[in-house]
Design a protein around this motif. Sequence first.
Motif, short mmCIF file in Angstrom:
data_model
loop_
_atom_site.label_atom_id
_atom_site.label_comp_id
_atom_site.label_asym_id
_atom_site.label_seq_id
_atom_site.Cartn_x
_atom_site.Cartn_y
_atom_site.Cartn_z
N ARG A 153 34.55 36.75 21.53
CA ARG A 153 35.77 36.35 20.83
C ARG A 153 35.46 35.96 19.39
NH1 ARG A 153 39.49 32.64 24.87
NH2 ARG A 153 39.26 33.90 26.74
N ALA A 154 34.37 35.23 19.20
CA ALA A 154 34.02 34.79 17.83
C ALA A 154 33.79 35.99 16.93
CB ALA A 154 32.77 33.91 17.88
N ARG A 155 33.10 37.01 17.43
CA ARG A 155 32.83 38.19 16.60
C ARG A 155 34.11 38.99 16.34
NH1 ARG A 155 28.19 41.28 19.41
NH2 ARG A 155 28.71 40.00 21.23
N VAL A 156 34.99 39.05 17.33
CA VAL A 156 36.27 39.74 17.14
C VAL A 156 37.10 39.02 16.07
CG1 VAL A 156 38.49 40.30 18.22
CG2 VAL A 156 36.34 40.76 19.44
N LEU A 157 37.09 37.69 16.10
CA LEU A 157 37.86 36.92 15.11
C LEU A 157 37.27 37.08 13.71
CD1 LEU A 157 38.66 33.62 17.06
CD2 LEU A 157 40.22 35.51 16.51
N ILE A 158 35.96 37.21 13.61
CA ILE A 158 35.36 37.46 12.30
C ILE A 158 35.78 38.84 11.79
CG2 ILE A 158 33.18 37.85 11.07
CD1 ILE A 158 31.95 35.68 12.86
N ALA A 159 35.75 39.83 12.68
CA ALA A 159 36.22 41.17 12.29
C ALA A 159 37.67 41.11 11.82
CB ALA A 159 36.07 42.14 13.47
N ARG A 160 38.49 40.35 12.51
CA ARG A 160 39.90 40.18 12.11
C ARG A 160 39.99 39.58 10.72
NH1 ARG A 160 43.84 36.33 11.81
NH2 ARG A 160 45.94 36.97 12.43
N ALA A 161 39.18 38.54 10.47
CA ALA A 161 39.23 37.87 9.18
C ALA A 161 38.76 38.76 8.03
CB ALA A 161 38.36 36.60 9.23
N LEU A 162 37.98 39.79 8.34
CA LEU A 162 37.46 40.68 7.31
C LEU A 162 38.41 41.84 6.99
CD1 LEU A 162 33.72 40.90 8.45
CD2 LEU A 162 34.61 39.68 6.45
N MET A 163 39.49 41.97 7.72
CA MET A 163 40.42 43.09 7.50
C MET A 163 40.94 43.16 6.06
SD MET A 163 40.89 45.42 9.78
CE MET A 163 42.51 46.13 9.48
N PRO A 164 41.31 42.05 5.43
CA PRO A 164 41.81 42.14 4.04
C PRO A 164 40.69 42.18 3.00
CG PRO A 164 42.06 39.90 4.83
CD PRO A 164 41.54 40.70 5.99
N SER A 165 39.45 42.38 3.45
CA SER A 165 38.28 42.43 2.54
C SER A 165 38.23 41.18 1.66
CB SER A 165 38.32 43.69 1.68
OG SER A 165 38.28 44.85 2.48
N PRO A 166 38.14 40.00 2.26
CA PRO A 166 38.16 38.76 1.49
C PRO A 166 36.88 38.54 0.70
CG PRO A 166 37.62 38.27 3.76
CD PRO A 166 37.94 39.74 3.71
N LEU A 178 29.60 27.84 22.75
CA LEU A 178 28.85 29.07 23.06
C LEU A 178 27.56 28.75 23.79
CD1 LEU A 178 29.17 31.27 19.84
CD2 LEU A 178 30.71 31.08 21.80
N ASP A 179 27.19 29.62 24.73
CA ASP A 179 25.89 29.45 25.37
C ASP A 179 24.81 30.02 24.45
OD1 ASP A 179 25.98 32.24 25.64
OD2 ASP A 179 26.55 32.16 27.75
N LEU A 180 23.55 29.85 24.83
CA LEU A 180 22.44 30.22 23.95
C LEU A 180 22.45 31.69 23.56
CD1 LEU A 180 19.86 29.44 22.45
CD2 LEU A 180 18.59 29.79 24.58
N PRO A 181 22.59 32.65 24.52
CA PRO A 181 22.60 34.06 24.10
C PRO A 181 23.75 34.39 23.16
CG PRO A 181 22.18 33.88 26.46
CD PRO A 181 22.59 32.52 25.99
N LEU A 186 25.79 35.64 17.64
CA LEU A 186 26.66 35.34 16.51
C LEU A 186 25.84 35.03 15.25
CD1 LEU A 186 29.44 34.96 15.33
CD2 LEU A 186 29.49 32.64 16.28
N ILE A 187 24.75 34.31 15.42
CA ILE A 187 23.86 34.03 14.28
C ILE A 187 23.36 35.34 13.68
CG2 ILE A 187 21.56 33.15 13.68
CD1 ILE A 187 22.16 30.79 15.57
N ASP A 188 22.97 36.27 14.54
CA ASP A 188 22.46 37.55 14.06
C ASP A 188 23.57 38.33 13.35
OD1 ASP A 188 20.20 39.33 13.85
OD2 ASP A 188 21.24 40.65 15.25
N ALA A 189 24.79 38.25 13.88
CA ALA A 189 25.92 38.94 13.24
C ALA A 189 26.19 38.38 11.84
CB ALA A 189 27.17 38.81 14.11
#
Length: 267
Positions: A153-166, A178-181, A186-189
């Motif tokens: 979900r966190a990565r999907v929300l980041i993708a959403r936030a990037l839609m307007p190319s901020p 979030l659990d460890l994995p 997310l850190i790697d993303a």
Amino acid sequence: MLTPPRQVAAIEDVSVRRMTSDQVILDGIDWSVRAGEHWALLGANGAGKTTLLKLLGATMHPTTGSVEVLGNRLGRVDVRELRAHIGHVSTSQRVPQDATAHTVVLTGATGTVQPLWKKYDEATREQAYALLSELECKELADRPFGVCSGGQRARVLIARALMPSPSLLLLDEPFNALDLPSREDLIDALRRLAADRPGLATVTVTHHLEELPPSTSHALLLREGRTQAAGPVAEVLTGEAMTRCFGRPIEVTSQEGRWLARSGRRS
């Protein structure tokens, strides 16, 4: 001579008071964020982190002082238009649980909770797929958001936030629960995002140094609404500064760009 990075946000002598009780939430804050900088915003609960993020996100105004975001001063600009150019990620965002990940990302183009299908042409739909791929979660495109894991979900929300190319991306405790994995994914993303988008500035609110990606370049420490330290991460994330900020002995270590904080007993 090298041209200094473009200023993305500038906060000058800003204070915020709660009108009903006259409580001081922020007091005399000076801070600037430049393109390509990746800030960590740290402090105990109630230190003013969320309020500071709201100012940057143009969702509230200061009581005194000035806030300029993307070259526009709050109070002199249509904040609805300004918000369209600021990426904002929070686990408390309202998202239709039955919408697919691709649909959720699409709504970032219109800044709406529900999709406005007539607004999305083929290029916009392809952009949403490309962002899911960039965040390495393209396999989630047809999966309902509600059944995705916390990290997904966190990565999907980041993708959403990037839609307007901020130019500015605000991350309000994206690692919450979030659990460890999932945390490491997310850190790697975020590390990849910083490398692939050199002009993007980010501000991440977190409680734990372990959650900071190696791309973190700067940090600001808040205590009771006042700045304790701000600047390059190696100068700010020290045991001495963290001890002053949190009011108890804290030892800070770093290894290969990752940080660890632990607290000893009070003497």
